[in-house]
Design a protein around this motif. Structure first.
Motif, PDB file in Angstrom:
ATOM      1  N   LYS A  45      46.374  46.328  40.638  1.00  0.00           N
ATOM      2  CA  LYS A  45      44.944  46.222  40.941  1.00  0.00           C
ATOM      3  C   LYS A  45      44.115  46.257  39.665  1.00  0.00           C
ATOM      4  O   LYS A  45      43.156  45.483  39.506  1.00  0.00           O
ATOM      5  CB  LYS A  45      44.542  47.364  41.880  1.00  0.00           C
ATOM      6  CG  LYS A  45      43.030  47.515  42.080  1.00  0.00           C
ATOM      7  CD  LYS A  45      42.713  48.747  42.908  1.00  0.00           C
ATOM      8  CE  LYS A  45      41.193  48.984  42.980  1.00  0.00           C
ATOM      9  NZ  LYS A  45      40.878  50.195  43.764  1.00  0.00           N
ATOM     10  N   GLU A  46      44.465  47.157  38.763  1.00  0.00           N
ATOM     11  CA  GLU A  46      43.701  47.303  37.525  1.00  0.00           C
ATOM     12  C   GLU A  46      43.705  46.003  36.709  1.00  0.00           C
ATOM     13  O   GLU A  46      42.724  45.641  36.051  1.00  0.00           O
ATOM     14  CB  GLU A  46      44.268  48.454  36.680  1.00  0.00           C
ATOM     15  CG  GLU A  46      44.074  49.840  37.286  1.00  0.00           C
ATOM     16  CD  GLU A  46      45.031  50.126  38.437  1.00  0.00           C
ATOM     17  OE1 GLU A  46      45.976  49.303  38.617  1.00  0.00           O
ATOM     18  OE2 GLU A  46      44.830  51.104  39.169  1.00  0.00           O
ATOM     19  N   THR A  47      44.857  45.297  36.709  1.00  0.00           N
ATOM     20  CA  THR A  47      44.955  44.039  35.961  1.00  0.00           C
ATOM     21  C   THR A  47      44.031  42.987  36.550  1.00  0.00           C
ATOM     22  O   THR A  47      43.367  42.238  35.818  1.00  0.00           O
ATOM     23  CB  THR A  47      46.411  43.537  35.972  1.00  0.00           C
ATOM     24  OG1 THR A  47      47.258  44.533  35.410  1.00  0.00           O
ATOM     25  CG2 THR A  47      46.557  42.253  35.169  1.00  0.00           C
ATOM     26  N   VAL A  48      43.982  42.929  37.889  1.00  0.00           N
ATOM     27  CA  VAL A  48      43.104  41.964  38.555  1.00  0.00           C
ATOM     28  C   VAL A  48      41.644  42.245  38.202  1.00  0.00           C
ATOM     29  O   VAL A  48      40.869  41.326  37.879  1.00  0.00           O
ATOM     30  CB  VAL A  48      43.308  42.018  40.085  1.00  0.00           C
ATOM     31  CG1 VAL A  48      42.328  41.064  40.781  1.00  0.00           C
ATOM     32  CG2 VAL A  48      44.733  41.666  40.454  1.00  0.00           C
ATOM     33  N   ILE A  49      41.243  43.534  38.258  1.00  0.00           N
ATOM     34  CA  ILE A  49      39.852  43.905  37.963  1.00  0.00           C
ATOM     35  C   ILE A  49      39.516  43.562  36.511  1.00  0.00           C
ATOM     36  O   ILE A  49      38.443  43.022  36.212  1.00  0.00           O
ATOM     37  CB  ILE A  49      39.633  45.406  38.247  1.00  0.00           C
ATOM     38  CG1 ILE A  49      39.770  45.667  39.758  1.00  0.00           C
ATOM     39  CG2 ILE A  49      38.263  45.848  37.760  1.00  0.00           C
ATOM     40  CD1 ILE A  49      39.722  47.132  40.134  1.00  0.00           C
ATOM     41  N   THR A  50      40.469  43.859  35.601  1.00  0.00           N
ATOM     42  CA  THR A  50      40.218  43.588  34.175  1.00  0.00           C
ATOM     43  C   THR A  50      39.998  42.111  33.930  1.00  0.00           C
ATOM     44  O   THR A  50      39.075  41.698  33.217  1.00  0.00           O
ATOM     45  CB  THR A  50      41.403  44.090  33.336  1.00  0.00           C
ATOM     46  OG1 THR A  50      41.556  45.497  33.528  1.00  0.00           O
ATOM     47  CG2 THR A  50      41.176  43.804  31.861  1.00  0.00           C
ATOM     48  N   TYR A  51      40.874  41.233  34.504  1.00  0.00           N
ATOM     49  CA  TYR A  51      40.745  39.792  34.286  1.00  0.00           C
ATOM     50  C   TYR A  51      39.518  39.209  34.980  1.00  0.00           C
ATOM     51  O   TYR A  51      39.018  38.163  34.580  1.00  0.00           O
ATOM     52  CB  TYR A  51      42.007  39.078  34.773  1.00  0.00           C
ATOM     53  CG  TYR A  51      43.140  39.090  33.783  1.00  0.00           C
ATOM     54  CD1 TYR A  51      43.031  38.438  32.558  1.00  0.00           C
ATOM     55  CD2 TYR A  51      44.326  39.764  34.053  1.00  0.00           C
ATOM     56  CE1 TYR A  51      44.056  38.457  31.636  1.00  0.00           C
ATOM     57  CE2 TYR A  51      45.370  39.794  33.143  1.00  0.00           C
ATOM     58  CZ  TYR A  51      45.233  39.143  31.930  1.00  0.00           C
ATOM     59  OH  TYR A  51      46.248  39.164  31.014  1.00  0.00           O
TER      60      TYR A  51
END
Length: 608
Positions: free
Chosen positions: A39-45
């Protein structure tokens, strides 16, 4: 009391922080559909940090940003109240990549030209590029009707198998070779001096009729050399085109050339800045003749002879070059040989690349230089031409490479192999032997050893024969052609009513004694068996009936100025043959033969 005060202070700070937080972010980012990507990767991108102030432009930019990662096949972002909902569909992982229908190119070779690998993320854009790369690889092999269709097999756990279905089609052959601007040589003559050949049904063992850009470059060099060997030093190739026919089943190759003027030798000289060089000795090494046609082969032979002389007399690092001063009005040229003391470079290593079939030693024995020798442009160019003349390669390229030693260089020889085999069929009729059929199979680079092997079988109603020939082009790694021939045949003369059967074997060798002068030695042993057939009453047949042996030793001297030793169209050749029979056997004789041949075009066709 102090404890209560501290607790109240913390509660007030927490309430203030939550209020500020709610005002700043207004909600949270909720990610759905992700299984592998955190989830964190999706939010960051996505690039979204403030849910409360997220505008439609920011949301659109976030969608584009997530697509750019290539992790997802579908991305949707919507705002619900104070929250941002990001729904993604991840691209599957590739479990396995396979190729089907690839008969001409192996799986391993295709894997080298494609980027996607197993365990990589499935990317439609990269699959398209890889499909094009496969088509390009087939184009280089002569397949221009190739069609590549990638197919996806869906598997559990969001994985897929990728299969490239390949329909090769037929090889695009050379349908026609045209020359435009050839006034002194016919199209048929020029075709004999290039590697590319027009399609013919009997060339199914050869790749000579397959279009290859590298081979086309070699053809240009060979054409220029052919013309310069015939005096045309102004020769130019203005343009070369290889057009794919509308049916995509073949190429039409066109050479646009300008022959220029033909030159004769007016004079030649030696110029040098090296002290102590005896010019008179160097002039003796020049193969040119005044008033004769200027010939590049004679110039190269002169340079090679002078280079060897210099090396043998303590001038190993001198470089021999030439300059041709032409007078287009008179048609005469002056050749200046220039000798200068070059930089002292030695050859460290000679590396031969891409000779997957031909052995290194076959190439090395044609080299005029070896590892440890001094570097000479003259000998390197001569070595390159010797390798080209083998006929085993469609391209030959020499490249120098620096080494850790300041006075040493490596030489990389990059070659591209071509087919060296052929098969021929012949059908004919002879009044004495009747209808005849013949088949011959030849391979000029047998097992990559530079050996020539040929088998000829023929059969007629009144005759039959078999011939086997073997030639080793580098006997004991020396510039000597050696080999043997075996023959058996039988002829029945239906008029004189006798049969003649012959079985023979022979050993032979040939080497270049001087520039253009060849010397050959041979030994032959023959067995003859003449017998009557059909009740022959001929006294001659009866006298010669029986078995006889012939054992002979011979030599040949051959010198000429032919434009080609294999398919000559111009020049002269003088041959002296001597045979001595009687080293055993039943026949004794000494035979001398002098043969003079002159070749010239009987009819000049200025065909394009």
């Amino acid at each position: 009391m102090n404890f209560l005060k501290a607790l109240c202070l913390k509660l007030i700070i927490l309430i203030i922080f939550n209020t500020v937080s709610a005002n700043s972010y207004g909600g949270e980012i909720i990610v759905k559909g992700n299984t592998r990507i955190p989830k964190e990767t999706v939010i960051t991108y996505s690039g979204i940090t403030n849910t409360a102030d997220a505008t439609s432009n920011q949301i659109e930019a976030a969608i584009k940003s997530l697509y750019t990662t290539s992790f997802f096949s579908d991305v949707r972002i919507e705002k619900k109240g104070a929250n941002i909902i990001v729904t993604v569909e991840e691209n599957p992982l590739i479990r396995k990549i396979a190729f089907e229908g690839n008969k001409a190119i192996s799986d391993d070779s295709l894997k080298k030209v494609t980027k996607l690998q197993p365990k990589a993320i499935y990317l439609p854009s990269q699959i398209h590029l890889d499909s094009k790369a496969i088509e390009t690889a087939y184009n280089k092999q002569g397949y221009y009707e190739v069609f590549v269709e990638p197919k996806i097999i869906k598997l559990p756990e969001n994985k897929v198998d990728l299969v490239y279905e390949i329909k090769q089609g037929q090889k695009a052959k050379i349908k026609r070779i045209n020359f435009v601007g050839n006034e002194n040589f016919t199209t048929e003559e020029l075709k004999e001096h290039i590697l590319s050949k027009e399609y013919a049904f009997y060339r199914f063992f050869s790749s000579a009729d397959m279009h290859d850009p590298d081979k086309l470059h070699m053809d240009q060099e060979l054409l220029k050399r052919f013309y310069q060997c015939n005096g045309y030093f102004d020769f130019e190739i203005k343009n070369t085109t290889a057009e794919l026919a509308p049916s995509r089943d073949g190429f039409i190759i066109t050479f646009l050339i300008e022959e220029g003027k033909k030159y004769k030798v007016q004079d030649f000289s030696v110029l040098t800045n090296v002290k102590g060089l005896p010019k008179d000795k160097l002039l003796e090494k020049i193969s040119l003749t005044k008033n004769a046609t200027l010939n590049l082969q004679d110039i190269e032979a002169s340079e090679e002879a002078m280079t060897k002389y210099l090396g043998a007399n303590g001038y190993a690092f001198s470089e021999v070059t030439h300059d041709v001063i032409k007078n287009s009005e008179t048609g005469y040229a002056i050749v200046r040989f220039m000798i200068r003391e070059g930089m002292k470079f030695y050859i460290n290593k000679i590396n031969i690349n891409d000779n997957n079939r031909t052995m290194d030693k076959v190439i090395r024995r044609k080299m005029k230089i070896e590892e440890g020798d001094y570097y000479s442009n003259t000998l390197i160019e001569k070595s390159k031409m010797e390798i080209i003349n083998l006929g085993y390669f469609s391209s030959v390229d020499f490249k120098n490479k620096r080494t850790a030693f300041p006075d040493k260089v490596d030489i990389d020889i990059n070659v591209k192999e071509t087919s060296t085999g052929s098969m021929n069929f012949l059908i004919g009729y002879n009044d004495q032997t009747g209808f005849m059929g013949s088949v011959s199979v030849a391979e000029n680079n047998f097992l990559g050893k530079g050996q020539a092997v040929e088998l000829v079988l023929s059969k007629a109603s009144q005759a039959e024969q078999a011939i086997f020939s073997f030639t080793e082009s580098g006997f004991f790694n020396q510039p000597i052609d050696s080999g043997f021939d075996l023959y058996t045949g039988k002829v029945i003369d239906k008029y004189s009513k006798y049969s003649h059967q012959e079985t023979s074997g022979g050993l032979r060798m040939q080497y270049e004694l001087l520039h253009g002068l060849y010397h050959g030695l041979r030994y032959n042993l023959k067995r003859f068996d003449i017998s009557q057939s059909g009740g022959s009453k001929s006294l001659t047949v009866q006298d010669f009936s029986g078995i006889a042996y012939n054992s002979s030793l011979g030599q040949t001297f051959s010198w000429g100025t032919l434009d080609s030793r294999i398919r000559p169209t111009k020049g002269v050749r003088f041959t002296l043959m001597q045979d001595l029979a009687g080293l055993g056997g039943d026949t004794h004789y000494i035979k001398h033969q002098v043969i003079a041949d002159m070749f010239f075009p009987f009819i000049k066709k200025h065909s394009a």
